[in-house]
Design a protein around this motif. Structure first.
Motif, PDB file in Angstrom:
ATOM      1  N   ASP A   4     -16.639   1.845  18.532  1.00  0.00           N
ATOM      2  CA  ASP A   4     -15.426   2.492  19.013  1.00  0.00           C
ATOM      3  C   ASP A   4     -15.676   3.993  18.985  1.00  0.00           C
ATOM      4  OD1 ASP A   4     -14.101   0.082  19.236  1.00  0.00           O
ATOM      5  OD2 ASP A   4     -13.280   0.185  17.217  1.00  0.00           O
ATOM      6  N   TYR A   5     -15.396   4.643  20.079  1.00  0.00           N
ATOM      7  CA  TYR A   5     -15.622   6.072  20.194  1.00  0.00           C
ATOM      8  C   TYR A   5     -14.335   6.770  20.577  1.00  0.00           C
ATOM      9  CZ  TYR A   5     -20.419   4.546  20.179  1.00  0.00           C
ATOM     10  OH  TYR A   5     -21.605   3.952  19.833  1.00  0.00           O
ATOM     11  N   LEU A   6     -14.149   7.942  20.012  1.00  0.00           N
ATOM     12  CA  LEU A   6     -12.975   8.738  20.334  1.00  0.00           C
ATOM     13  C   LEU A   6     -13.254   9.556  21.579  1.00  0.00           C
ATOM     14  CD1 LEU A   6     -10.164   9.772  19.531  1.00  0.00           C
ATOM     15  CD2 LEU A   6     -11.329  11.583  18.259  1.00  0.00           C
ATOM     16  N   GLN A   7     -12.438   9.352  22.597  1.00  0.00           N
ATOM     17  CA  GLN A   7     -12.539  10.148  23.813  1.00  0.00           C
ATOM     18  C   GLN A   7     -11.472  11.233  23.718  1.00  0.00           C
ATOM     19  OE1 GLN A   7     -12.366   7.940  27.433  1.00  0.00           O
ATOM     20  NE2 GLN A   7     -12.388   9.737  28.709  1.00  0.00           N
ATOM     21  N   PRO A   8     -11.901  12.483  23.624  1.00  0.00           N
ATOM     22  CA  PRO A   8     -10.919  13.554  23.471  1.00  0.00           C
ATOM     23  C   PRO A   8      -9.985  13.646  24.675  1.00  0.00           C
ATOM     24  CG  PRO A   8     -13.156  14.357  23.106  1.00  0.00           C
ATOM     25  CD  PRO A   8     -13.262  12.972  23.647  1.00  0.00           C
ATOM     26  N   GLY A   9      -8.744  13.981  24.397  1.00  0.00           N
ATOM     27  CA  GLY A   9      -7.780  14.190  25.465  1.00  0.00           C
ATOM     28  C   GLY A   9      -7.926  15.598  26.017  1.00  0.00           C
ATOM     29  N   SER A  10      -6.965  15.998  26.776  1.00  0.00           N
ATOM     30  CA  SER A  10      -6.966  17.356  27.315  1.00  0.00           C
ATOM     31  C   SER A  10      -5.564  17.936  27.181  1.00  0.00           C
ATOM     32  CB  SER A  10      -7.409  17.361  28.775  1.00  0.00           C
ATOM     33  OG  SER A  10      -6.466  16.688  29.582  1.00  0.00           O
ATOM     34  N   LYS A  67      -3.311  14.844  28.286  1.00  0.00           N
ATOM     35  CA  LYS A  67      -3.670  13.464  27.943  1.00  0.00           C
ATOM     36  C   LYS A  67      -4.021  13.410  26.468  1.00  0.00           C
ATOM     37  CE  LYS A  67      -5.571  12.471  32.502  1.00  0.00           C
ATOM     38  NZ  LYS A  67      -6.764  12.110  33.254  1.00  0.00           N
ATOM     39  N   ASP A  83      -5.773  11.885  22.918  1.00  0.00           N
ATOM     40  CA  ASP A  83      -7.059  11.265  22.572  1.00  0.00           C
ATOM     41  C   ASP A  83      -6.914   9.752  22.745  1.00  0.00           C
ATOM     42  OD1 ASP A  83      -7.913  13.778  21.847  1.00  0.00           O
ATOM     43  OD2 ASP A  83      -7.775  13.426  19.695  1.00  0.00           O
ATOM     44  N   SER A  84      -8.012   9.075  23.051  1.00  0.00           N
ATOM     45  CA  SER A  84      -7.975   7.619  23.175  1.00  0.00           C
ATOM     46  C   SER A  84      -9.252   7.025  22.591  1.00  0.00           C
ATOM     47  CB  SER A  84      -7.801   7.200  24.633  1.00  0.00           C
ATOM     48  OG  SER A  84      -8.885   7.665  25.407  1.00  0.00           O
ATOM     49  N   VAL A  92     -12.269   4.361  22.927  1.00  0.00           N
ATOM     50  CA  VAL A  92     -13.021   3.632  23.939  1.00  0.00           C
ATOM     51  C   VAL A  92     -13.909   2.617  23.223  1.00  0.00           C
ATOM     52  CG1 VAL A  92     -14.712   3.829  25.785  1.00  0.00           C
ATOM     53  CG2 VAL A  92     -13.023   5.633  25.466  1.00  0.00           C
TER      54      VAL A  92
END
Length: 69
Positions: free
Chosen positions: A39-45, A54, A56-57, A59
């Motif tokens: 599981d990886y954290l995809q930074p939001g903006s 957006k 963080d989510s 993935v």
């Protein structure tokens, strides 16, 4: 020895999808060596002044590993 990593797509039928990948690669002489998930954290903006921001989510990423002599 050679190694090959194949992406594991998100699926509702995980067992069937994994079996399909193993069977497909076995035809070409690749032997199943294992699989892993992360599981990886995809930074939001922050968007422009907050517009279009957006959060963080998380993935989910999976890989299937094969080896060949």
């Amino acid at each position: 020895m050679q190694y090959k990593v194949v992406p594991f797509p998100n699926s509702k039928n995980i067992n069937q999808q994994l079996q399909l990948i193993i069977d497909t690669e076995a035809v070409n002489g690749w032997n199943y060596a294992g699989h892993n998930y992360g599981d990886y954290l995809q930074p939001g903006s922050s968007g422009c002044f907050g517009i279009g921001a957006k959060p963080d989510s998380i993935v989910h990423v999976g890989n299937v590993v094969f080896s060949k002599e």
